[in-house]
Design a protein around this motif. Structure first.
Motif, PDB file in Angstrom:
ATOM      1  N   LEU A 288       3.410  -6.198  -1.883  1.00 57.72           N
ATOM      2  CA  LEU A 288       4.310  -5.066  -2.096  1.00 57.72           C
ATOM      3  C   LEU A 288       4.298  -4.147  -0.880  1.00 57.72           C
ATOM      4  O   LEU A 288       3.382  -4.206  -0.048  1.00 57.72           O
ATOM      5  N   ARG A 291       1.946   1.155  -3.266  1.00 60.54           N
ATOM      6  CA  ARG A 291       0.820   1.005  -4.191  1.00 60.54           C
ATOM      7  C   ARG A 291       1.246   1.074  -5.653  1.00 60.54           C
ATOM      8  O   ARG A 291       0.538   0.600  -6.550  1.00 60.54           O
ATOM      9  N   ALA A 293       3.711  -0.428  -7.092  1.00 60.65           N
ATOM     10  CA  ALA A 293       4.358  -1.669  -7.532  1.00 60.65           C
ATOM     11  C   ALA A 293       5.812  -1.445  -7.943  1.00 60.65           C
ATOM     12  O   ALA A 293       6.312  -2.036  -8.901  1.00 60.65           O
ATOM     13  N   PRO A 297       9.142  -7.249  -4.677  1.00 61.19           N
ATOM     14  CA  PRO A 297       8.004  -7.642  -3.839  1.00 61.19           C
ATOM     15  C   PRO A 297       8.460  -8.185  -2.487  1.00 61.19           C
ATOM     16  O   PRO A 297       9.530  -8.795  -2.367  1.00 61.19           O
ATOM     17  N   PHE A 326       0.505  -3.982   0.329  1.00 64.39           N
ATOM     18  CA  PHE A 326      -0.362  -3.913  -0.842  1.00 64.39           C
ATOM     19  C   PHE A 326      -0.263  -5.227  -1.609  1.00 64.39           C
ATOM     20  O   PHE A 326       0.810  -5.836  -1.692  1.00 64.39           O
ATOM     21  N   GLN A 328      -0.855  -7.213  -5.180  1.00 68.75           N
ATOM     22  CA  GLN A 328      -1.014  -7.086  -6.633  1.00 68.75           C
ATOM     23  C   GLN A 328      -1.449  -8.430  -7.199  1.00 68.75           C
ATOM     24  O   GLN A 328      -0.856  -9.462  -6.893  1.00 68.75           O
ATOM     25  N   SER A 341      -2.565  -5.487 -14.222  1.00 68.82           N
ATOM     26  CA  SER A 341      -2.485  -5.816 -12.801  1.00 68.82           C
ATOM     27  C   SER A 341      -3.376  -4.871 -11.998  1.00 68.82           C
ATOM     28  O   SER A 341      -3.645  -3.742 -12.410  1.00 68.82           O
ATOM     29  N   VAL A 343      -3.805  -3.434  -7.955  1.00 67.28           N
ATOM     30  CA  VAL A 343      -3.166  -3.343  -6.641  1.00 67.28           C
ATOM     31  C   VAL A 343      -4.178  -2.818  -5.632  1.00 67.28           C
ATOM     32  O   VAL A 343      -4.846  -1.805  -5.879  1.00 67.28           O
ATOM     33  N   GLU A 345      -4.842  -2.327  -1.154  1.00 63.82           N
ATOM     34  CA  GLU A 345      -4.225  -2.364   0.168  1.00 63.82           C
ATOM     35  C   GLU A 345      -4.828  -3.493   0.991  1.00 63.82           C
ATOM     36  O   GLU A 345      -6.052  -3.700   0.992  1.00 63.82           O
TER      37      GLU A 345
END
Length: 348
Positions: A288, A291, A293, A297, A326, A328, A341, A343, A345
């Motif tokens: 992504l 952060r 989401a 994507p 990022f 996920q 999910s 997430v 970095e």
């Protein structure tokens, strides 16, 4: 004990407990048995070396290649077997099991092209921890066929000591995804073992089976051997436990942490799971540009059905050179419950 699930399925579950008074060396407390092109059985054994977990699949004439293990859990060994047919068995002498503790055993199969993978997991009732013991590859399309069974085997014919197994909480998932709770069991003693000269002749009246109850609830029981053991039911006989659950009640999978690195157009993602939640069956990774989401994507991977994977590498991934990225990750457990999910970095 043969249960009432006479239809094909892709997941079978049963819980087993061996009471201290019913433990005897050289005993197989089989807990899950099934038919089909990937026929096999699984359970726990009181072996001279240790208390072990065992999972076996028989060869079939329609297999296009030998059965092989594609994943060995910690301490699991695999070896071919003969005697009552041929096939591949796994056993684990390291994990161990305790008397008077309930263990949940789960087997699941899934299609990989024209092959079928069979996975085997256990959960200890005292620690609540799950273990993925083995995954086997069968070169045929197969399911769990017929009624699931459980038995006690005294493989050295030493029936002086009683051998006892307790069983409860059985399930089978139908191929349409619906769940069936085992509600009835047919108890029987192998009549061919009771004849003169056969292995159970000297203990032909020392058996019992039925339904009992303690503070943990109702359960099926079977006893074989022991001079004081006397039948309280007929051979064969039907027994039942009323079930009102709609599906298994295990906590869905939880991801504890994850990390991602990006270098030279190669993304590496690793993650850790809470082993007191239901184990992983599959995972999916997406990349992504934020952060939260939100939005489409930058990259989306397939749902990979690799139950033992805790790391994935994506090569030749084309991402913005200087922008933050990022990752996920979502996991699906062996009962098809999806995790929340997570997430993180990606570091460069």
């Amino acid at each position: 004990m043969v249960f009432d699930d006479n239809f094909p399925g892709d997941i079978i579950i049963n819980e087993v407990r061996v009471p201290k008074a019913g433990e005897a060396t050289y005993t197989y407390y089989e807990t899950l048995g099934w038919r089909g092109k990937g026929a096999g059985y699984a359970g726990i054994q009181a072996h001279p070396k240790a208390h072990l977990f065992i999972f076996s699949i028989w060869d079939h004439k329609e297999h296009k290649a030998p059965i092989k293990a594609v994943h060995h859990g910690p301490g699991t060994e695999t070896v071919g077997f003969g005697g009552e047919g041929t096939g591949l068995k796994s056993w684990n002498f390291k994990l161990g099991w305790k008397t008077d503790v309930w263990y949940t055993l789960v087997a699941r199969n899934w299609q990989i092209d024209d092959h079928t993978h069979y996975g085997f997991w256990s959960r200890a009732g005292d620690t609540k921890r799950w273990t993925h013991l083995v995954t086997m590859d069968v070169a045929a399309k197969a399911n769990f066929e017929g009624r699931t069974d459980a038995f006690i085997e005294d493989w050295l014919n030493t029936g002086i000591k009683p051998r006892t197994t307790h069983l409860r909480g059985g399930w089978k998932r139908k191929l349409d995804g619906s769940w069936f709770a085992f509600g009835k069991g047919r108890y029987s003693v192998n009549y061919w073992d009771l004849d003169p000269g056969k292995r159970s002749f000297n203990f032909r009246t020392n058996w019992d089976g039925g339904v009992a109850e303690d503070k943990s609830g109702k359960f099926y029981y079977m006893v074989a051997g022991g001079k004081q053991t006397k039948p309280t039911s007929k051979n064969p006989s039907q027994h039942a436990i009323v079930r009102d659950e709609k599906k298994p009640g295990f906590d869905r999978i939880k991801i504890k942490s994850a990390a991602a690195t990006l270098a030279n157009n190669e993304l590496t993602v690793s993650w850790k799971l809470d082993d007191t939640t239901t184990p992983q069956f599959a995972y999916q990774i997406e990349v992504l540009n934020n952060r939260d989401a939100k939005g489409k994507p930058l990259w989306s991977g397939p749902i990979d059905k690799i139950a033992h994977a805790r790391k994935a590498t994506i090569k030749d991934i084309d991402l913005p050179a200087k922008s933050k990225c990022f990752v996920q990750i979502r996991c699906t457990d062996i009962l098809d419950q999806q995790s929340a999910s997570l997430v993180v970095e990606a570091t460069r």
